[in-house]
Design a protein around this motif. Sequence first.
Motif, PDB file in Angstrom:
ATOM      1  N   ARG A  31     -23.039  35.036 -24.274  1.00 21.31           N
ATOM      2  CA  ARG A  31     -24.096  34.212 -24.870  1.00 21.31           C
ATOM      3  C   ARG A  31     -24.906  35.028 -25.879  1.00 21.31           C
ATOM      4  N   MET A  32     -25.202  36.287 -25.569  1.00 17.16           N
ATOM      5  CA  MET A  32     -25.929  37.137 -26.505  1.00 17.16           C
ATOM      6  C   MET A  32     -25.141  37.327 -27.797  1.00 17.16           C
ATOM      7  N   LEU A  33     -23.833  37.554 -27.661  1.00 19.55           N
ATOM      8  CA  LEU A  33     -22.987  37.746 -28.840  1.00 19.55           C
ATOM      9  C   LEU A  33     -22.963  36.497 -29.715  1.00 19.55           C
ATOM     10  N   LEU A  34     -22.799  35.343 -29.077  1.00 23.85           N
ATOM     11  CA  LEU A  34     -22.703  34.087 -29.833  1.00 23.85           C
ATOM     12  C   LEU A  34     -24.044  33.687 -30.429  1.00 23.85           C
ATOM     13  N   GLN A 125     -31.989  44.217 -22.563  1.00 28.00           N
ATOM     14  CA  GLN A 125     -33.051  43.330 -22.112  1.00 28.00           C
ATOM     15  C   GLN A 125     -32.672  41.869 -22.318  1.00 28.00           C
ATOM     16  N   SER A 126     -31.999  41.602 -23.434  1.00 27.32           N
ATOM     17  CA  SER A 126     -31.562  40.237 -23.724  1.00 27.32           C
ATOM     18  C   SER A 126     -30.516  39.773 -22.708  1.00 27.32           C
ATOM     19  N   ILE A 127     -29.555  40.633 -22.390  1.00 31.36           N
ATOM     20  CA  ILE A 127     -28.526  40.287 -21.410  1.00 31.36           C
ATOM     21  C   ILE A 127     -29.153  40.057 -20.036  1.00 31.36           C
ATOM     22  N   THR A 128     -30.089  40.930 -19.662  1.00 34.57           N
ATOM     23  CA  THR A 128     -30.757  40.797 -18.364  1.00 34.57           C
ATOM     24  C   THR A 128     -31.531  39.477 -18.279  1.00 34.57           C
TER      25      THR A 128
END
Length: 477
Positions: A31-34, A125-128
């Motif tokens: 989701r972070m990548l997209l 932090q975004s992934i977490t």
Amino acid sequence: MGPKFGTSGLRGLVTELLGSTSALYTTAFARMLLDGGHVKRGGAVMIGRDFRFSSPEIAAICMGALARAGLTPIDCGELPTPALALYGMRGGAASLMVTGSHIPADRNGIKFYRPGGEINKADEQSITALAEKLSSDPDATRVEYGSGADHSVDAIRIFLDRYKTLLHKAGLKGLKVGIYQHSSVARDLLVTILESYGATVVPLGRSEGFLPVDTEAISEETRRNFANWVRKHGLDAIVSTDGDADRPLVADETGTPLRGDLLGLISAKFLKAKVIATPVTSNSGLEEASGAEVVRTRVGSPYVIDAMIEAISVGKEAVMGFEANGGVMLASDFPLAGGTLSALPTRDCVLPIVTALNRSAQIGAPLSAIVAQYSLPIALSDKIENYPYEKSAALMAHLRASESNLAQFLKQIGDVKARSDFDGLRVTLSDGRILHLRPSGNAPELRCYVEASDQDSAEQVMAQGLAALTDWSPSSL
């Protein structure tokens, strides 16, 4: 406590990672990548793994989650983390490496890479945050075992090609080198690379089970094995890596391991680096010995990489970084006699191993003599395993609470001259010795770094420091 990000990647107990947790964090990564526009829907994500018994299953769960999130997993098999990162960068693809690096086999982890390289602290932090948000979504936590097209041969080939022009073909001729293979994913690649430069190679200690090898805290058993092997086989050196081969291990002709930051310094000299980013735990003599601009950071490759990126952004050239564990990172392309060594902003073990051996072959001196030439302060590192998070947090809070608390803790070691709270607690004693205490961010371990002017003093302060840490108890407060 659950899996969490530390100095390099997400780590936790195998019992915590197997199943929905791996699916959740991989979904959050996708989701972070997209969402960030780093990849398009359907884009490739390269998957690699180490030799831990749990890594194939975790990798399959990650591949299933990536496919469910709309991305295309590519199976790169068992390979070094820098090889996976390089392959992803060359193909403009994100990457995911299943590895716990050097930590025990009952633990594992996942390292994440954007198409441009290793994720930074903001990405973590975004992934977490996304994982917390998605934790109640059945789709994000569903365990499905996926697979991907096999690109393992291509990924290894590109990594080997990278080093074909690092030295001339006889760059290691005359050296007899042992390779401690254990369960390193680079154990066969190192044989190929060193033999291609003319070294005589002796494979040693290959293991079918996983062995945690920490290049900053080498066990006494490993040291004894090294000493025995160099005598038995008449070796000029022994080389190895940690489990995922992003940290080097080099021992001299007596079997004595070289410090990782010295290996980084030798690499910097070989490349003629102008800027070096390295953590505060690396040897304090680097500024004088390197002849380069040295930028000190917190411990962890994301911090080193951020410092390298900052140097590049203000127009600096010939920028590299390394950690006390020896992993070398390149932010710049570096010209060589036979071509160009391209930037690879993630830890690599091959460059420091090859350049250290080449230095020995080039000047016809044993590695022990090369160590002496640099005249760095004697620096040692070790750790106490199974040191509970709660105990280390209570200890650090106690030592920081007052000068008298710190003085009492160190009363058998020395008087405090200066202290720094920059990533752990770093104390300079009145006689110039340094004691640096730093709890691990993602394992129940407490690391201890020391420096002194001579070996005996360094060993003494290390023994005293470890003893004080072991004896301390919150109940004594």
